[in-house]
Design a protein around this motif. Structure first.
Motif, short mmCIF file in Angstrom:
data_model
loop_
_atom_site.label_atom_id
_atom_site.label_comp_id
_atom_site.label_asym_id
_atom_site.label_seq_id
_atom_site.Cartn_x
_atom_site.Cartn_y
_atom_site.Cartn_z
N GLY A 135 0.33 -1.52 -0.03
CA GLY A 135 0.16 -0.24 -0.21
C GLY A 135 0.97 1.14 -0.16
N ILE A 136 0.34 2.55 0.21
CA ILE A 136 0.65 3.73 0.00
C ILE A 136 1.91 4.04 1.13
CG2 ILE A 136 0.79 6.61 0.27
CD1 ILE A 136 -1.69 6.05 -1.22
N SER A 137 1.87 2.90 2.75
CA SER A 137 2.27 3.11 3.99
C SER A 137 2.91 1.50 3.76
CB SER A 137 1.69 4.06 4.86
OG SER A 137 1.33 5.03 4.41
N VAL A 142 7.19 1.22 2.09
CA VAL A 142 8.36 1.65 2.40
C VAL A 142 10.07 2.09 2.27
CG1 VAL A 142 9.69 3.01 4.54
CG2 VAL A 142 6.48 3.03 4.02
N TRP A 143 10.22 0.67 2.50
CA TRP A 143 11.56 -0.28 2.27
C TRP A 143 12.46 0.61 1.23
CZ3 TRP A 143 14.74 -3.02 -0.71
CH2 TRP A 143 15.89 -3.96 -0.46
N LEU A 144 11.32 0.05 -0.37
CA LEU A 144 12.17 0.20 -1.54
C LEU A 144 11.83 2.08 -1.53
CD1 LEU A 144 9.65 -1.42 -3.73
CD2 LEU A 144 11.97 -1.96 -3.60
N GLN A 145 11.33 2.96 -0.61
CA GLN A 145 11.55 4.40 -1.26
C GLN A 145 12.73 4.87 -0.65
OE1 GLN A 145 7.81 6.35 0.11
NE2 GLN A 145 7.37 6.03 -1.67
N ASP A 146 13.42 4.00 1.14
CA ASP A 146 13.53 4.66 1.89
C ASP A 146 15.72 3.85 1.37
OD1 ASP A 146 12.51 5.74 3.01
OD2 ASP A 146 11.74 4.24 5.29
N HIS A 147 16.09 2.38 1.28
CA HIS A 147 16.80 1.68 0.83
C HIS A 147 17.13 2.17 -0.43
CE1 HIS A 147 15.75 -0.16 4.46
NE2 HIS A 147 16.79 -0.24 4.67
N ILE A 152 6.66 3.00 -5.85
CA ILE A 152 6.24 2.43 -7.22
C ILE A 152 5.10 3.04 -7.55
CG2 ILE A 152 7.07 0.04 -6.18
CD1 ILE A 152 4.90 -0.07 -4.80
N TYR A 153 4.56 3.56 -6.88
CA TYR A 153 3.49 4.48 -6.99
C TYR A 153 3.71 6.17 -7.86
CZ TYR A 153 0.70 0.77 -4.40
OH TYR A 153 0.92 0.19 -4.04
N SER A 154 4.96 6.73 -8.22
CA SER A 154 5.48 7.57 -9.08
C SER A 154 4.92 7.38 -10.50
CB SER A 154 6.67 7.37 -9.51
OG SER A 154 7.19 6.35 -10.17
#
Length: 298
Positions: A135-137, A142-147, A152-154
């Protein structure tokens, strides 16, 4: 001889009692089918042709040609076709891997048991699992965004749209395919492959000319069953899609419960009648293919 003759009427008299007891045992089944299948179907059929004044009308059925209803049917069919094809292909490959494993081994028992559970894993629970995961959160998002700095929702939150529903539906389509297609793979006899090899045939020729034609009816029938399963699914989409009515089941919910546009309950029954007709056609084709498969499996 006399004893045998005197015992015969007693045996004949016992048989009708046994048959009567067997028929009595089927009463719960027929009661269940009547209450939860036949009566709701009749309510949908009669309600689709009922007007607001209680009379007979064709307005509800004619309204099915409205653009938003046709779009909903089109999206439902597209969603069902894609999820059925993906689920059928991946599920068939997984079923083949199980069929070639050791009979009664831990791999086969584990995968078949998991498939039996996951095929029934849907509704709010499945929607929550995907929201918590991607989901969004979700923790994967979150892991993909942080690391990896990858959002994935760009390009938009596709999880709540048709692509997201397709992904979620595929989750329970694959194990269902394993359950319904595995018996057909088990019916393929090793002697047929050995005969092909003894005649100089290759693996490709075996699958194209022997196993392929035998498995084709079972594969197509299983794919049709997956289509009907996705086309009639409601709870997962209702829990995942909070706004909008992209598919027919959600349009029916809106027609039955909307407080903005009143008097659309019979229109919802007309849409449900359309779904019943489509599912009936698909299941009819599935039954024909299943009978053809049963001939060589027997």
């Amino acid at each position: 001889m006399a004893e045998a003759i005197s015992a015969t009427p007693q045996r004949v008299a016992v048989r009708p009692r046994l048959r009567g007891a067997a028929l009595l045992g089927t009463l719960p089944f027929f009661a269940y089918v009547t209450i939860f299948l036949i009566i709701p179907t009749l309510v949908v059929v009669f309600g689709a042709f009922a007007g607001d004044d209680g009379g007979v009308t064709l307005d509800n059925v004619k309204a099915l040609k409205d653009s938003y209803i046709l779009d909903a049917f089109g999206r439902s069919i597209l969603l069902s076709v894609i999820s059925a094809l993906v689920g059928a292909i991946l599920g068939a490959l997984l079923a083949y891997a199980i069929a070639t494993a050791k009979p009664g081994g831990i791999l086969r028992r584990t995968v078949t048991a998991a498939a039996g559970v996951l095929a029934q894993f849907g509704g709010v629970t499945l929607a929550f699992a995907f929201l918590a995961t991607i989901g969004i959160s979700g923790f994967v998002t979150v892991w993909l965004q942080d690391h990896l700095h990858w959002n994935i929702y760009s390009n938009g939150v596709w999880l709540f749209e048709l692509p997201g529903l397709t992904l979620v539906y595929t989750y329970f389509q694959i194990p269902l395919m394993v359950i319904v297609f595995l018996p057909a793979l088990d019916g393929i006899r090793p002697q047929w492959r050995e005969a092909t090899e003894s005649l100089g045939g290759t693996t490709f020729q075996y699958w194209v000319k022997v196993a392929g034609p035998l498995l084709a009816p079972a594969f197509l029938g299983s794919a049709l069953l997956l289509f009907a399963n996705a086309f009639s699914a409601y709870a997962t989409a209702a829990a995942l899609v909070s706004q909008g009515n992209p598919i027919v089941p959600l349009q029916i919910r809106s027609a039955l419960t909307s407080e903005v546009v009143l008097g659309q309950a019979n229109l919802g029954k007309a849409m449900a009648l359309g779904m019943v007709i489509i599912v009936s056609i698909v299941m009819g084709l599935y039954t024909l293919l299943e009978r053809r498969t049963a001939k060589w499996l027997a």
